[in-house]
Design an enzyme around this catalytic site. Structure first.
Site, PDB file in Angstrom:
ATOM      1  N   CYS A 106       0.843  -1.196   0.000  1.00 55.92           N
ATOM      2  CA  CYS A 106       0.000   0.000   0.000  1.00 55.92           C
ATOM      3  C   CYS A 106       0.884   1.254   0.000  1.00 55.92           C
ATOM      4  CB  CYS A 106      -0.988  -0.031   1.167  1.00 55.92           C
ATOM      5  SG  CYS A 106      -2.359   1.116   0.992  1.00 55.92           S
ATOM      6  N   HIS A 233      -3.410  -5.592   0.839  1.00 56.57           N
ATOM      7  CA  HIS A 233      -2.722  -5.840   2.109  1.00 56.57           C
ATOM      8  C   HIS A 233      -2.617  -7.331   2.419  1.00 56.57           C
ATOM      9  CE1 HIS A 233      -2.484  -1.734   3.952  1.00 56.57           C
ATOM     10  NE2 HIS A 233      -3.432  -1.492   3.054  1.00 56.57           N
ATOM     11  N   GLU A 235      -0.697  -8.680   4.672  1.00 58.82           N
ATOM     12  CA  GLU A 235      -0.550  -8.860   6.126  1.00 58.82           C
ATOM     13  C   GLU A 235      -1.911  -8.870   6.833  1.00 58.82           C
ATOM     14  OE1 GLU A 235      -1.223  -4.518   5.893  1.00 58.82           O
ATOM     15  OE2 GLU A 235      -0.225  -5.999   4.627  1.00 58.82           O
TER      16      GLU A 235
END
Length: 274
Positions: A106, A233, A235
């Site tokens: 990002c 994302h 994660e």
């Protein structure tokens, strides 16, 4: 250097995903994962050379006041490292030359693009693309399907056909500086991830493509495959309970799809760098 996979996650000046990123890397098997404030690198108290895997986490660097990650890119490119006579960009270049891995997510992806680390055509570290406002002019917070390029040199997506991840951004539209740059990105299979329909067909249609990114590009790598950035994302999806339909889809595996990217990185480091 010891036989441990060592990762560094940069924090500070607006990042807010550093803890989730560090958790994902630990789950992927790295033995050492340090969250380090950028000031520690600039003071020379922490050295990039001590690590194998550099992570630029998501967030809003400097409040995105000059555009997404632009101020952060200038800081990393031009800030001196105390007591060394070097700039932090010199340490980054050596890190890359040593064959190590960098991943930006990002705001971290925006940072890599604006520093010229991606797409870095022909190995030239100069800015040749940018990430700008979504076509709809709004912040997008949704889950997207992503088609991987099986011919890409990307270390992180090896063995993957498609993944499903969340996006959370207002400036995710990739724009190349020229048609030739975009053609080169495509010809060299550097457009690692593309926004797709549920059957993994790349698309420019909203909302599957949340920002109108050129050629539906959601992620890029450089020609070595070791530098990688993406707007979604990973994660944020490392366990099944993070999936938006986890209570309704009983056959979801325990590991979230985002974890696969970090596992590939750790595997590469063990096989190639230790």
């Amino acid at each position: 250097m010891s036989k441990q996979v060592k990762a560094i996650v940069i924090a500070g000046n607006g990042t807010n995903c550093e803890r989730e990123t560090a958790h994902a890397i630990r789950l992927a098997g790295a033995e050492v994962v340090d969250i380090v404030h950028i000031s520690e690198l600039l003071a020379g108290r922490v050295l990039l050379s001590d690590y194998h895997f550099l992570n630029l986490a998501g967030g809003f660097l400097d409040g995105d006041d000059l555009g997404s990650a632009k101020a952060g890119a200038n800081r990393l490119l031009h800030a001196p490292v105390a007591g060394s006579g070097d700039h932090l960009s010199d340490h980054l270049r050596q890190f890359i030359a040593d064959g190590k891995l960098i991943m930006g997510v990002c705001n971290g992806f925006q940072l890599m693009v604006k520093m010229g680390l991606l797409p870095a055509l022909d190995g030239e570290l100069r800015q040749s693309a940018t990430l700008t406002f979504n076509d709809n002019g709004r912040f997008e917070d949704r889950w997207v399907y992503l088609k991987t390029d099986p011919n890409s040199p990307c270390v992180f997506t090896r063995g993957l056909d498609g993944i499903y991840l969340p996006v959370r951004h207002g400036e995710g539209k990739l724009v190349a500086e020229s048609d030739q740059v975009l053609k080169d990105i495509e010809a060299k299979n550097l457009s690692v991830l593309k926004y797709s329909t549920a059957d993994f067909a790349p698309t420019m249609e909203y909302p599957a493509n949340p920002n109108g990114s050129a050629a539906a590009i959601a992620g890029l790598c450089d020609e070595s495959g070791r530098l990688f950035g993406l707007m979604p994302h990973p994660e944020a999806y490392v366990h099944r309970t993070q999936h938006p339909r986890w209570t309704r889809e009983e056959d979801l595996p325990e590991e979230g799809m985002g974890l696969w990217l970090y596992q590939n990185a750790v595997k590469f480091i063990r096989e190639e760098l230790l």
